[in-house]
Design a protein around this motif. Structure first.
Motif, PDB file in Angstrom:
ATOM      1  N   VAL A  93      -5.791  -1.800   9.115  1.00 21.72           N
ATOM      2  CA  VAL A  93      -5.714  -2.729   7.986  1.00 21.72           C
ATOM      3  C   VAL A  93      -5.812  -4.170   8.476  1.00 21.72           C
ATOM      4  CG1 VAL A  93      -4.225  -3.607   6.152  1.00 21.72           C
ATOM      5  CG2 VAL A  93      -4.411  -1.135   6.538  1.00 21.72           C
ATOM      6  N   GLN A  94      -5.097  -4.496   9.543  1.00 23.05           N
ATOM      7  CA  GLN A  94      -5.140  -5.870  10.040  1.00 23.05           C
ATOM      8  C   GLN A  94      -6.528  -6.241  10.546  1.00 23.05           C
ATOM      9  OE1 GLN A  94      -2.223  -8.533  10.255  1.00 23.05           O
ATOM     10  NE2 GLN A  94      -4.318  -9.088   9.753  1.00 23.05           N
TER      11      GLN A  94
ATOM     12  N   THR B 127      -5.965   4.387   2.744  1.00 27.00           N
ATOM     13  CA  THR B 127      -5.426   3.037   2.600  1.00 27.00           C
ATOM     14  C   THR B 127      -6.522   1.983   2.654  1.00 27.00           C
ATOM     15  OG1 THR B 127      -3.227   3.605   3.439  1.00 27.00           O
ATOM     16  CG2 THR B 127      -3.923   1.317   3.681  1.00 27.00           C
ATOM     17  N   LEU B 128      -7.434   2.091   3.625  1.00 23.90           N
ATOM     18  CA  LEU B 128      -8.503   1.100   3.732  1.00 23.90           C
ATOM     19  C   LEU B 128      -9.372   1.087   2.485  1.00 23.90           C
ATOM     20  CD1 LEU B 128      -9.698   1.366   7.449  1.00 23.90           C
ATOM     21  CD2 LEU B 128      -8.407  -0.487   6.384  1.00 23.90           C
ATOM     22  N   ALA B 129      -9.671   2.270   1.944  1.00 20.18           N
ATOM     23  CA  ALA B 129     -10.503   2.337   0.741  1.00 20.18           C
ATOM     24  C   ALA B 129      -9.814   1.671  -0.444  1.00 20.18           C
ATOM     25  CB  ALA B 129     -10.828   3.787   0.416  1.00 20.18           C
ATOM     26  N   ALA B 130      -8.504   1.868  -0.563  1.00 15.71           N
ATOM     27  CA  ALA B 130      -7.766   1.239  -1.655  1.00 15.71           C
ATOM     28  C   ALA B 130      -7.779  -0.278  -1.522  1.00 15.71           C
ATOM     29  CB  ALA B 130      -6.333   1.756  -1.681  1.00 15.71           C
ATOM     30  N   LEU B 131      -7.617  -0.771  -0.307  1.00 11.83           N
ATOM     31  CA  LEU B 131      -7.620  -2.214  -0.087  1.00 11.83           C
ATOM     32  C   LEU B 131      -9.012  -2.799  -0.267  1.00 11.83           C
ATOM     33  CD1 LEU B 131      -5.154  -2.365   2.917  1.00 11.83           C
ATOM     34  CD2 LEU B 131      -4.747  -3.261   0.618  1.00 11.83           C
TER      35      LEU B 131
ATOM     36  N   THR C 225       0.852  -1.194   0.000  1.00  8.20           N
ATOM     37  CA  THR C 225       0.000   0.000   0.000  1.00  8.20           C
ATOM     38  C   THR C 225       0.884   1.239   0.000  1.00  8.20           C
ATOM     39  OG1 THR C 225      -0.138   0.136   2.421  1.00  8.20           O
ATOM     40  CG2 THR C 225      -1.777  -1.230   1.297  1.00  8.20           C
ATOM     41  N   ALA C 226       0.791   2.011  -1.074  1.00  7.12           N
ATOM     42  CA  ALA C 226       1.587   3.222  -1.218  1.00  7.12           C
ATOM     43  C   ALA C 226       0.692   4.417  -1.495  1.00  7.12           C
ATOM     44  CB  ALA C 226       2.617   3.046  -2.334  1.00  7.12           C
ATOM     45  N   VAL C 227      -0.483   4.401  -0.888  1.00 10.30           N
ATOM     46  CA  VAL C 227      -1.401   5.538  -0.950  1.00 10.30           C
ATOM     47  C   VAL C 227      -1.354   6.262   0.392  1.00 10.30           C
ATOM     48  CG1 VAL C 227      -2.926   4.482  -2.649  1.00 10.30           C
ATOM     49  CG2 VAL C 227      -3.341   4.084  -0.218  1.00 10.30           C
TER      50      VAL C 227
END
Length: 217
Positions: free
Chosen positions: A118-119, A73-77, A66-68
């Motif tokens: 994230v986890q 970050t959560l939205a990208a994942l 993740t490089a946002v």
């Protein structure tokens, strides 16, 4: 290895470019399939470099980076898809930073972190926090800073941290300079370091610096 790098900014392009240089296959992921920055990066980087959506990047990848920005970050994942993250190493290099009224703001801070978020959101992913305490150039070329300076890893999965340590070794970080801080809760400390890092960058006039720790007696 097949890597997904989520994010088309300078951090994502730098990490992706180095991984391609090392012989890996990298898909630079973004929200839109026709993202101009991602397409140009893939064209300029050459064989082994591709562009696609977050989902297209994550699906075939063995490791997802993740490089946002930390706040997205959560939205990208989520766009990448939970099924495309299950069992995979997710390397989080993000910082939850924003500039509000001319001041640096972190959210979350203190009682939580992006790494922990994230986890929790993707419990079957193997999340490792690393590289967020240095400039992207130093991430992939630590020799820009002289000395035995260190980088951190933290996460719940020991094997995942070992594999990420191997990736860092390819970047030029020898294993003895990779400091394991323990579980993913340690993301709080390394994320809260960012305001200090920004102050130091202004003081030094360059982003090419890092911390070196020496133990006293």
């Amino acid at each position: 290895m097949r890597y997904a790098v989520l994010g088309t900014g300078v951090v994502g392009r730098t990490l992706g470019g180095k991984l391609v240089e090392l012989g890996h296959e990298v898909t630079l992921g973004s929200r839109a399939k026709d993202n101009p920055a991602a397409l140009e990066w893939a064209r300029a980087t050459g064989a082994g470099a591709r562009a696609g959506t977050f989902e297209e990047a994550a699906s075939p990848a063995e490791v997802v980076i993740t490089a946002v920005g930390g706040r997205v970050t959560l939205a990208a994942l989520e766009a990448a898809g939970a099924a495309n993250l299950d069992g995979k190493i997710v390397v989080d290099v993000s910082n939850p930073i924003a500039f509000e009224d001319g001041q640096v703001q972190l959210d979350p801070v203190g009682s939580d972190s992006v790494g922990e978020q994230v986890q929790r959101a993707f419990p079957h992913a193997r999340v490792v926090k690393t590289l967020n305490t240095v400039n992207c150039d130093v991430m992939v070329q630590p020799s820009l800073v002289p000395g035995e300076h260190q980088i951190f890893v933290c996460g719940e999965d020991a094997d995942a941290k070992e594999q990420v340590t191997g990736m860092l070794g390819e970047f030029g970080w020898p294993a003895h300079r990779v400091l394991d801080l323990g579980g993913i809760v340690a993301s709080r400390g390394v994320e809260m370091y960012l305001p200090v890092w920004l102050d130091l960058m202004r003081r030094f006039g360059t982003p090419h610096f890092n911390m070196e720790f020496r133990l006293g007696r």
